[in-house]
Scaffold this motif. Sequence first.
Motif: not given
Lengths: 443, 443
Positions: A17, A322, A328-329, A379-383, B72-73, B76-78, B426, B435, B437-443
């Motif tokens: 990103v 999921k 859920p992953e 918080y996460n652009i992918y989400s 929101r978001g 996720d995926d946890l 946010e 996080l 960079n809040s929009r970093n899309g890490k994960k």
Amino acid sequence: MLIHDGLILTMGDQPRVLPHHSIGVVDGLITFIRPAEEVNLEGWDEVMDGRGMAVMPGFINCHTHAAMSLMRGFADDLPLKEWLENFIWPSEAAFMNRKNVALGTRLALLEMIAAGTVMFADMYFFEDEVALACQQAGMRVLLGEGILDFKTPHFPNPDDAIAFALELASHYSNDPLIKVALAPHAVYTVSPSTLKKIAKLSADYHLPVHIHLAETRQEVEDCQKSFGVHPIDHLSNVGLLNDKLIAAHMVHVPSEYYSRLREAGVRIAHNHSANLKLASGFAPIPDYLKEKIITGLGTDGPASNNNLAIPIEWRHSSLVSKMMTGNPEAINAFEALYMATTGGARVLGVSDIIGSLEPGKAADIILISLNKPHLQPIYNIYSTLAYSMHPTDVDTVIINGRIVMRRRQMLTLDTEKILAEVNQVERQIAHYFHLNNSRNGKK
Amino acid sequence: MLIHDGLILTMGDQPRVLPHHSIGVVDGLITFIRPAEEVNLEGWDEVMDGRGMAVMPGFINCHTHAAMSLMRGFADDLPLKEWLENFIWPSEAAFMNRKNVALGTRLALLEMIAAGTVMFADMYFFEDEVALACQQAGMRVLLGEGILDFKTPHFPNPDDAIAFALELASHYSNDPLIKVALAPHAVYTVSPSTLKKIAKLSADYHLPVHIHLAETRQEVEDCQKSFGVHPIDHLSNVGLLNDKLIAAHMVHVPSEYYSRLREAGVRIAHNHSANLKLASGFAPIPDYLKEKIITGLGTDGPASNNNLAIPIEWRHSSLVSKMMTGNPEAINAFEALYMATTGGARVLGVSDIIGSLEPGKAADIILISLNKPHLQPIYNIYSTLAYSMHPTDVDTVIINGRIVMRRRQMLTLDTEKILAEVNQVERQIAHYFHLNNSRNGKK
């Protein structure tokens, strides 16, 4: 063209990103991706404001029957057999002529572009009309003239359809947007001898082969009865289980096939909504991803979805995966977007050209407007994109450097004119099927 | 107000579509529904053009935690345990104060109104702030101050929360938009003695009881261990299994309970996306509908969905039901819309006021714009809306005779101001959870 100061998701094999970056586009190609502050704003024909936008590769629809948009929603909530025999086949015989394929494809193009799609793999009839519609719209396509053992709306026999596909391939061999596949419908509608012929032509002319495969339990059982093997083995026996194969659906696939699929380089087009809507079953996509089998997303035809919007497919597919795996992953947010972009480009054999943003690749880029209540906070652009975006959040669509939708205005197709013509065909089809009042909502 | 010449879906227990009809609204109530040609256009304060629009009852969200839109978001995926313990609970403790509940609820209201929702059942904290936000927005709500055995962001103990809920009920007893429920969180967070107390108060004060029930396998197993019975029997034992019960989720319910649920008049709030996203399981909604158990749709909180759009829920739920039952007729298009309107009104106990369009009922009406490529052609309006519409197709929202959104413009809330404040929160939450960079899309 310069797309300036956006939140860029390059896609590709790893999350990447780039906030506040700009993309330079010259002659339809991406020339650079740089921090916005380092970019000179002078000298561009067009500078597009990327602030408040996610900028990413356009979506790829790996399997559809675009012109069937004319049959959207006219026979829902029915068992597959009744759906096909009483509605779809009769309506195709009566209405799916050259003129209506041209119209239905344009209707589908309006919908696909509006939802961020930049390329689709079609399988239908009169694919020369599909090509013309895509040229007008500025859309990429992998044409697939349907090859069946019986008469189609276009051709009396499979040999004529095959010859036509080869003509299309030759005619469009240097076209920047249009590519051609051989498209045998399925193992239950195309004989082994025709499939063998297609396998040879695919190798000789380097053409992908686009087929429905392992879609329903019935198909698997019938194949066992007729040929004594699973449809995947059947394709192997006729010489089609290789890296040119685009296998749509792949719902009923035992795990012992996974390694063969990966090693053969088979590409899977997953059509989530249609598999559910027709109650075909759950395709084991989390397994395919884990096994590194090439996987992308399709919408199937609008008569069995009833949408052509890739963002609906990935969200739905991720959530169902999921639940079905209890994990859920399963299919995380990045993987969902990967299937829609880089994965889809690999499925259609165009990952050297599109599917990720990097210098040298074609400028197939979409801008997604983020300043909306349902997309905030981020918080996460992918989400945000995977789970919260609506198809209508796509703001601008660029294909091969050409802007085809800007701020949700279609630039290449006449929406009003197309909808007016669709309305006329709606009346004809409704009359033919004795839907007395076509909007009556009976059922 | 006159809504003139629309395609009207009255909803109610049977399909009923009235093309070219008009609805008269006086003092917040529907006074007539008549053929457009018979209606006099003179003398109305406002005549709304219904041409090209589906006109139907607004949607009802039977279970959510609106203020959680601020989360929101962000996780996720946890797995559920990690999601709750490492993210949701710490963020609630640190951030879900009175001010942020007020803000998060307003963010949720923007999203809900934009997707056609006219009433929602909330379960959260600082519900007095939720009430104020709804009054400002013009939204209907069933308030549910969360009652738990341990400390909440609002109260140190369950008795204080209960007393507060009773105060709210008294304060808003004559409010046209605001109703109050008792909202014990779940059988694993509220003791039997507190549940018994709630049962008595529910009967004494005629208040609905809103609870999470049979959501996860873990909940059922823990209840068996702690109390020796299934959560449904547990609620029966404490006196809550009755026609005031709004049971959210109801995923893990053996079929032997169906007749008891129907006979007791229990109402089910089905939260499809959240059940899938958290891998809780598949709620047997086709069975509930067949068994005539009262069933509506919810979105659950935006941290586990991540949307508040009812149209996404019904489409998703219908399609998954077809796949899970192997029956393409499971949850047909009308049933899907029924759950979102008439069914939802029955779940929240307001079906005498809203949930269908008929003279004497409140004017909670939405207009859906149909002249769009992804909604054409239209052979069956229920199919069109159930399977093809996007949440953003909602054009205008009227609640209790007041226009709260017109042509997608919010009239009661300041979108820009709310989004600016959300952006600040946010940053705080992203900083707190490292996080970077809040929009970093890490994960």
